[in-house]
Enzyme design. Structure first.
Site, PDB file in Angstrom:
ATOM      1  CB  VAL A  45       1.058   0.069   5.305  1.00 29.34           C
ATOM      2  CG1 VAL A  45      -0.330  -0.520   5.803  1.00 29.34           C
ATOM      3  CG2 VAL A  45       1.294   0.919   6.200  1.00 29.34           C
ATOM      4  CG  LEU A  54      -2.096  -0.820   1.074  1.00 27.93           C
ATOM      5  CD1 LEU A  54      -2.973  -0.722   2.298  1.00 27.93           C
ATOM      6  CD2 LEU A  54      -3.160  -0.108  -0.230  1.00 27.93           C
ATOM      7  N   GLY A  55       1.852   1.106   0.782  1.00 23.98           N
ATOM      8  CA  GLY A  55       2.752   2.259   0.855  1.00 23.98           C
ATOM      9  C   GLY A  55       3.757   2.398   1.977  1.00 23.98           C
ATOM     10  CE  LYS A  56       9.953   2.581   3.090  1.00 25.93           C
ATOM     11  NZ  LYS A  56       9.590   1.230   3.711  1.00 25.93           N
ATOM     12  N   GLY A  57       5.126   4.141   5.563  1.00 26.25           N
ATOM     13  CA  GLY A  57       4.570   5.387   6.354  1.00 26.25           C
ATOM     14  C   GLY A  57       5.677   5.579   7.266  1.00 26.25           C
ATOM     15  CG  ASN A  58       5.589   8.453  10.065  1.00 29.35           C
ATOM     16  OD1 ASN A  58       6.559   9.302   9.162  1.00 29.35           O
ATOM     17  ND2 ASN A  58       4.337   9.079   9.599  1.00 29.35           N
ATOM     18  CG  PHE A  59       7.868   3.971  13.309  1.00 25.42           C
ATOM     19  CD1 PHE A  59       7.109   4.956  13.947  1.00 25.42           C
ATOM     20  CD2 PHE A  59       9.272   4.328  13.343  1.00 25.42           C
ATOM     21  CE1 PHE A  59       7.516   5.772  15.076  1.00 25.42           C
ATOM     22  CE2 PHE A  59       9.604   5.325  14.440  1.00 25.42           C
ATOM     23  CZ  PHE A  59       8.721   6.232  15.167  1.00 25.42           C
ATOM     24  CG  ASP A 102       2.918  13.525   9.153  1.00 25.83           C
ATOM     25  OD1 ASP A 102       3.291  12.384   8.850  1.00 25.83           O
ATOM     26  OD2 ASP A 102       3.044  14.463   8.338  1.00 25.83           O
TER      27      ASP A 102
HETATM   28  C1  LIG Z   1       1.863   4.262   4.249  1.00 28.08           C
HETATM   29  C2  LIG Z   1       0.528   4.158   3.882  1.00 28.08           C
HETATM   30  C3  LIG Z   1       0.115   2.746   3.685  1.00 28.08           C
HETATM   31  N1  LIG Z   1       0.267   4.684   2.413  1.00 28.08           N
HETATM   32  C4  LIG Z   1      -0.812   4.460   1.715  1.00 28.08           C
HETATM   33  N2  LIG Z   1      -1.917   3.886   2.279  1.00 28.08           N
HETATM   34  C5  LIG Z   1      -2.955   3.720   1.457  1.00 28.08           C
HETATM   35  C6  LIG Z   1      -4.138   2.994   1.968  1.00 28.08           C
HETATM   36  C7  LIG Z   1      -5.261   2.657   1.219  1.00 28.08           C
HETATM   37  N3  LIG Z   1      -6.148   2.234   1.857  1.00 28.08           N
HETATM   38  C8  LIG Z   1      -5.737   2.113   3.339  1.00 28.08           C
HETATM   39  N4  LIG Z   1      -6.351   1.519   4.134  1.00 28.08           N
HETATM   40  C9  LIG Z   1      -5.548   1.585   5.258  1.00 28.08           C
HETATM   41  C10 LIG Z   1      -4.421   2.073   5.547  1.00 28.08           C
HETATM   42 CL1  LIG Z   1      -3.726   2.136   7.239  1.00 28.08          CL
HETATM   43  C11 LIG Z   1      -3.800   2.636   4.557  1.00 28.08           C
HETATM   44  C12 LIG Z   1      -4.455   2.504   3.141  1.00 28.08           C
HETATM   45  N5  LIG Z   1      -2.992   4.320   0.211  1.00 28.08           N
HETATM   46  C13 LIG Z   1      -1.852   4.736  -0.323  1.00 28.08           C
HETATM   47  C14 LIG Z   1      -0.683   4.736   0.447  1.00 28.08           C
HETATM   48  F1  LIG Z   1       0.279   5.429   0.024  1.00 28.08           F
HETATM   49  C15 LIG Z   1      -0.269   4.591   4.770  1.00 28.08           C
HETATM   50  O1  LIG Z   1      -0.622   4.260   5.858  1.00 28.08           O
HETATM   51  N6  LIG Z   1      -0.718   6.014   4.576  1.00 28.08           N
HETATM   52  C16 LIG Z   1      -1.066   6.901   5.607  1.00 28.08           C
HETATM   53  C17 LIG Z   1      -2.427   6.868   5.188  1.00 28.08           C
HETATM   54  F2  LIG Z   1      -2.988   7.129   4.170  1.00 28.08           F
HETATM   55  F3  LIG Z   1      -3.106   5.608   5.916  1.00 28.08           F
HETATM   56  F4  LIG Z   1      -3.192   7.904   6.474  1.00 28.08           F
END
Ligand SMILES: CC(C)(Nc1nc(-c2c[nH]c3ncc(Cl)cc23)ncc1F)C(=O)NCC(F)(F)F
Length: 295
Positions: free
Chosen positions: A27, A19-24, A140
């Protein structure tokens, strides 16, 4: 393991995609499928980066913080998954299918109304109001850290930088400059590493700017600030330049075609003196009134 945590067995957690890279840590999208017939629920699993000691502690703090939050406008914690004995753990959260708010708004920029943006804004305010009752400072708040549950619901996510205010102080002072992106930070964060509910209000103003710019990267806060600073950023650090600009009352310009009262709400959030900024409950009411007026 405290009995209240929901335990996910690693053997039933089926990896689907990143899904992506977050803090720490990163995901991943997984399906928790104990029946092994693909009927299990989709979940977002935040894996802790290879367990550097401090990270594990901080990660366990993030898990603890998220597990006690119960609000419609905050991403739901589902539980934890231990692997390698107890050596590694992952945070299991609900999966929101529409992704992060910045991507959603940009993709749907041609059919998102002011009214729907104001609805999202009021939901973010309510989520932040709730966080404030728990004495959490998010640190953040940005459109990239808001998730879209459906066309009419957004949720605050990514609590990797969140701090709990001490019982006797209304602000949190970081020992050294943190890793929050500069362009979302209030002056007192840039100058004194002081974070509070009122610095989250400043960041909310930046989120309003992102929203009403339809999260167009060509006019995002970073781009606009760097344009103002000019390319010749020498010596003085970027945060000093930014702090000086804010002290001389420079602010992000109104996004194109932004309703005047929305821009004036952003300016209220960007009041230099944090004591004079509106609270999230003030902001909720103002945004709700705008939604009523927008009929
Ligand atoms: C690092 C992570 C994964 N990045 C992304 N999550 C999701 C994404 C898409 N659906 C999601 N459902 C739950 C969560 Cl925790 C993330 C996603 N979609 C795109 C992302 F880049 C993330 O946590 N971002 C912060 C957030 F977007 F969640 F505020």
């Amino acid at each position: 393991v405290p009995h209240d945590q929901t335990l996910f067995e690693e053997r039933h957690l089926c990896y689907i995609s990143p899904l992506g890279k977050g803090n720490f840590g990163c995901v991943e999208l997984c399906r928790y499928d104990p029946l092994g017939d693909n009927t299990g629920e989709l979940v977002a699993v935040k894996k802790l980066q290879h367990n550097k000691g401090s990270n594990l502690e901080d990660f366990q703090k993030e898990v603890k913080m998220l597990s006690v939050l119960h609000c419609d406008y905050i991403v739901k914690y589902r539980g934890v998954c231990y692997s390698m004995g107890r050596l590694s753990m992952s945070l299991v959260m609900e999966y929101l299918p529409y992704g992060s708010l910045n991507g959603y708004v940009w993709t749907n920029r041609h059919n998102i109304t002011t009214r729907r943006m104001l609805l999202f804004s009021s939901q973010i305010c309510k989520g932040m109001e709730y966080l404030q009752t728990q004495r959490y400072v998010h640190r953040d708040l940005a459109a990239r850290n808001i998730l879209v549950a459906n066309e009419l619901l957004v949720k605050i996510a990514d609590f990797g930088l969140t701090k709990v205010l001490p019982f006797d102080k209304e602000y949190y002072r970081l020992s050294q400059p943190g890793q929050s992106p500069l362009f979302w930070l209030a002056p007192e964060c840039l100058n004194e590493n002081k974070f509070s509910h009122k610095s989250d209000v400043w960041s909310f103003g930046i989120v309003l700017h992102e929203l009403f710019s339809y999260c167009d990267n060509s006019i995002n806060p970073k781009r606009l600030c760097l344009q103002e600073i000019g390319e010749n950023v020498q010596g003085t650090s970027l945060s000093m330049h930014l702090a000086n600009m804010l002290a001389s009352n420079w602010r992000l310009p109104a996004p194109p075609r932004c309703p005047l009262q929305v821009y004036s709400l952003m300016k209220d959030c960007w009041t230099y003196d944090f004591d004079k900024r509106p609270s999230f409950s003030d902001l909720s009411k103002k945004v709700e009134n705008m939604i009523q007026d927008d009929r």
